[in-house]
Motif scaffolding. Sequence first.
Motif, PDB file in Angstrom:
ATOM      1  N   ALA A  29      13.227   3.294   3.588  1.00  0.00           N
ATOM      2  CA  ALA A  29      12.734   4.283   2.624  1.00  0.00           C
ATOM      3  C   ALA A  29      11.257   4.062   2.325  1.00  0.00           C
ATOM      4  CB  ALA A  29      13.556   4.197   1.341  1.00  0.00           C
ATOM      5  N   SER A  30      10.819   2.810   2.420  1.00  0.00           N
ATOM      6  CA  SER A  30       9.417   2.479   2.165  1.00  0.00           C
ATOM      7  C   SER A  30       8.527   2.800   3.355  1.00  0.00           C
ATOM      8  CB  SER A  30       9.299   0.996   1.805  1.00  0.00           C
ATOM      9  OG  SER A  30       7.960   0.583   1.733  1.00  0.00           O
ATOM     10  N   SER A  31       9.027   2.486   4.575  1.00  0.00           N
ATOM     11  CA  SER A  31       8.207   2.699   5.775  1.00  0.00           C
ATOM     12  C   SER A  31       9.080   2.668   7.018  1.00  0.00           C
ATOM     13  CB  SER A  31       7.123   1.620   5.876  1.00  0.00           C
ATOM     14  OG  SER A  31       6.499   1.641   7.146  1.00  0.00           O
ATOM     15  N   GLU A  32       9.076   3.739   7.784  1.00  0.00           N
ATOM     16  CA  GLU A  32       9.839   3.789   9.032  1.00  0.00           C
ATOM     17  C   GLU A  32       9.297   2.757  10.027  1.00  0.00           C
ATOM     18  OE1 GLU A  32      13.110   5.462  11.077  1.00  0.00           O
ATOM     19  OE2 GLU A  32      12.332   6.131   9.136  1.00  0.00           O
ATOM     20  N   TRP A  33       7.989   2.550  10.015  1.00  0.00           N
ATOM     21  CA  TRP A  33       7.381   1.581  10.932  1.00  0.00           C
ATOM     22  C   TRP A  33       7.840   0.164  10.609  1.00  0.00           C
ATOM     23  CZ3 TRP A  33       3.085  -1.790   9.448  1.00  0.00           C
ATOM     24  CH2 TRP A  33       2.680  -2.614  10.505  1.00  0.00           C
ATOM     25  N   GLN A  34       7.870  -0.175   9.329  1.00  0.00           N
ATOM     26  CA  GLN A  34       8.312  -1.499   8.930  1.00  0.00           C
ATOM     27  C   GLN A  34       9.798  -1.706   9.240  1.00  0.00           C
ATOM     28  OE1 GLN A  34       5.849  -3.951   6.661  1.00  0.00           O
ATOM     29  NE2 GLN A  34       5.399  -3.073   8.658  1.00  0.00           N
ATOM     30  N   SER A 140       0.628  -9.304   8.755  1.00  0.00           N
ATOM     31  CA  SER A 140       0.285  -8.632  10.005  1.00  0.00           C
ATOM     32  C   SER A 140       1.447  -7.829  10.577  1.00  0.00           C
ATOM     33  CB  SER A 140      -0.191  -9.657  11.039  1.00  0.00           C
ATOM     34  OG  SER A 140       0.813 -10.632  11.278  1.00  0.00           O
ATOM     35  N   LEU A 141       2.675  -8.306  10.406  1.00  0.00           N
ATOM     36  CA  LEU A 141       3.838  -7.584  10.917  1.00  0.00           C
ATOM     37  C   LEU A 141       4.585  -6.862   9.798  1.00  0.00           C
ATOM     38  CD1 LEU A 141       5.316 -10.044  13.576  1.00  0.00           C
ATOM     39  CD2 LEU A 141       4.162  -7.873  13.986  1.00  0.00           C
ATOM     40  N   LEU A 142       4.948  -7.608   8.780  1.00  0.00           N
ATOM     41  CA  LEU A 142       5.576  -6.984   7.621  1.00  0.00           C
ATOM     42  C   LEU A 142       4.586  -6.984   6.470  1.00  0.00           C
ATOM     43  CD1 LEU A 142       9.290  -8.187   7.470  1.00  0.00           C
ATOM     44  CD2 LEU A 142       8.385  -5.987   8.222  1.00  0.00           C
ATOM     45  N   GLN A 143       4.355  -5.829   5.911  1.00  0.00           N
ATOM     46  CA  GLN A 143       3.371  -5.694   4.857  1.00  0.00           C
ATOM     47  C   GLN A 143       3.985  -5.993   3.486  1.00  0.00           C
ATOM     48  OE1 GLN A 143       1.850  -1.737   5.592  1.00  0.00           O
ATOM     49  NE2 GLN A 143       0.475  -2.471   7.205  1.00  0.00           N
ATOM     50  N   LEU A 144       3.148  -5.955   2.480  1.00  0.00           N
ATOM     51  CA  LEU A 144       3.544  -6.348   1.128  1.00  0.00           C
ATOM     52  C   LEU A 144       4.780  -5.598   0.622  1.00  0.00           C
ATOM     53  CD1 LEU A 144       2.957  -8.005  -1.441  1.00  0.00           C
ATOM     54  CD2 LEU A 144       1.382  -6.181  -2.133  1.00  0.00           C
ATOM     55  N   LEU A 183      11.029 -14.961 -15.948  1.00  0.00           N
ATOM     56  CA  LEU A 183      10.930 -13.734 -15.182  1.00  0.00           C
ATOM     57  C   LEU A 183       9.470 -13.313 -15.040  1.00  0.00           C
ATOM     58  CD1 LEU A 183      13.874 -11.677 -16.732  1.00  0.00           C
ATOM     59  CD2 LEU A 183      13.886 -13.062 -14.644  1.00  0.00           C
ATOM     60  N   TYR A 184       9.161 -12.655 -13.946  1.00  0.00           N
ATOM     61  CA  TYR A 184       7.796 -12.194 -13.707  1.00  0.00           C
ATOM     62  C   TYR A 184       7.487 -10.985 -14.584  1.00  0.00           C
ATOM     63  CZ  TYR A 184       3.769 -10.206 -11.298  1.00  0.00           C
ATOM     64  OH  TYR A 184       2.534  -9.694 -11.003  1.00  0.00           O
ATOM     65  N   THR A 185       6.344 -10.998 -15.235  1.00  0.00           N
ATOM     66  CA  THR A 185       5.950  -9.898 -16.126  1.00  0.00           C
ATOM     67  C   THR A 185       4.561  -9.350 -15.801  1.00  0.00           C
ATOM     68  OG1 THR A 185       5.086 -11.499 -17.745  1.00  0.00           O
ATOM     69  CG2 THR A 185       7.373 -10.769 -18.034  1.00  0.00           C
ATOM     70  N   GLY A 186       3.999  -9.773 -14.678  1.00  0.00           N
ATOM     71  CA  GLY A 186       2.656  -9.335 -14.308  1.00  0.00           C
ATOM     72  C   GLY A 186       2.649  -7.986 -13.617  1.00  0.00           C
ATOM     73  N   PRO A 187       1.543  -7.676 -12.920  1.00  0.00           N
ATOM     74  CA  PRO A 187       1.402  -6.384 -12.235  1.00  0.00           C
ATOM     75  C   PRO A 187       2.486  -6.180 -11.179  1.00  0.00           C
ATOM     76  CG  PRO A 187      -0.707  -7.539 -12.356  1.00  0.00           C
ATOM     77  CD  PRO A 187       0.337  -8.523 -12.784  1.00  0.00           C
ATOM     78  N   LYS A 188       3.096  -4.994 -11.169  1.00  0.00           N
ATOM     79  CA  LYS A 188       4.138  -4.687 -10.195  1.00  0.00           C
ATOM     80  C   LYS A 188       3.522  -4.390  -8.823  1.00  0.00           C
ATOM     81  CE  LYS A 188       7.981  -4.053 -10.933  1.00  0.00           C
ATOM     82  NZ  LYS A 188       9.132  -4.974 -10.781  1.00  0.00           N
ATOM     83  N   ASN A 189       4.328  -4.638  -7.796  1.00  0.00           N
ATOM     84  CA  ASN A 189       3.955  -4.326  -6.411  1.00  0.00           C
ATOM     85  C   ASN A 189       2.673  -5.041  -5.987  1.00  0.00           C
ATOM     86  OD1 ASN A 189       6.164  -2.476  -6.211  1.00  0.00           O
ATOM     87  ND2 ASN A 189       4.921  -0.970  -7.297  1.00  0.00           N
TER      88      ASN A 189
END
Length: 236
Positions: A29-34, A140-144, A183-189
């Motif tokens: 759903a995020s990326s067909e290439w990934q 390089s292969l799988l992005q963030l 739990l993480y509370t910083g910037p998402k993504n």
Amino acid sequence: MEIKPLSEYPRDAVDRLLNVIHLFRDIRASSEWQYDVLLKRSRLVSLQSGEQLLRAGDVDKWVYFLLRGELHVKVNSPAAEEAPGNERPLAVIRPGELFGDLSMLLAEPRSADVFAANNSQDTQVLGVDCTLFGDLEDLSLLQLPAKLVFYRNMVHSLRWKLEVYRSKYPGHQLANSHRKLKLYTGPKNSREELIALAEQAKALAQILLDWNAEFGSGELVDDESDMLGFLESMLS
């Protein structure tokens, strides 16, 4: 045992098969290439009745999803040594279950043997080479976004398993360990979220490994039937 890369199967059949697995569905759903990158690092394993898939002591970076059939988890124990061939499985893995993640996350040898059930004639397992996710700096292969999906899935799966242990043994010293993790509370993504999720997944995996060590020793249950019944309900 037969092992084939997914590229040897028709693409539409592969897509239908993997659509039931959150990790693949979310990355697609995020990326067909990934999604295509992940397919190239995945394989389908077919097992006959009683065949062994994983061996205690092995070290690798593969994580597995059971697609069809039934798998039995066994560990060496004094009882098994006294009555070889009669030991019952410590746990049963059923379709849809993720397994092999603790060894991958903690970079430790596998702690149990996994076999196709003796009554399972056509067991199919999807294996994913998770070296793709290990180096958080290598995009390089799988992005963030894809790596975030992976670690979010790992954290969710581990927390669910730990909640099951907690509900069964609320008074145990480990019962609230996972809830104490920050739990993480910083910037998402962001890269910061990725690093935090990876650290959280490793911490949760260690807690689950501690639970499993005590459960495998039989210290957490009154009798064998209670242990097997709980484990089967946990993995169903």
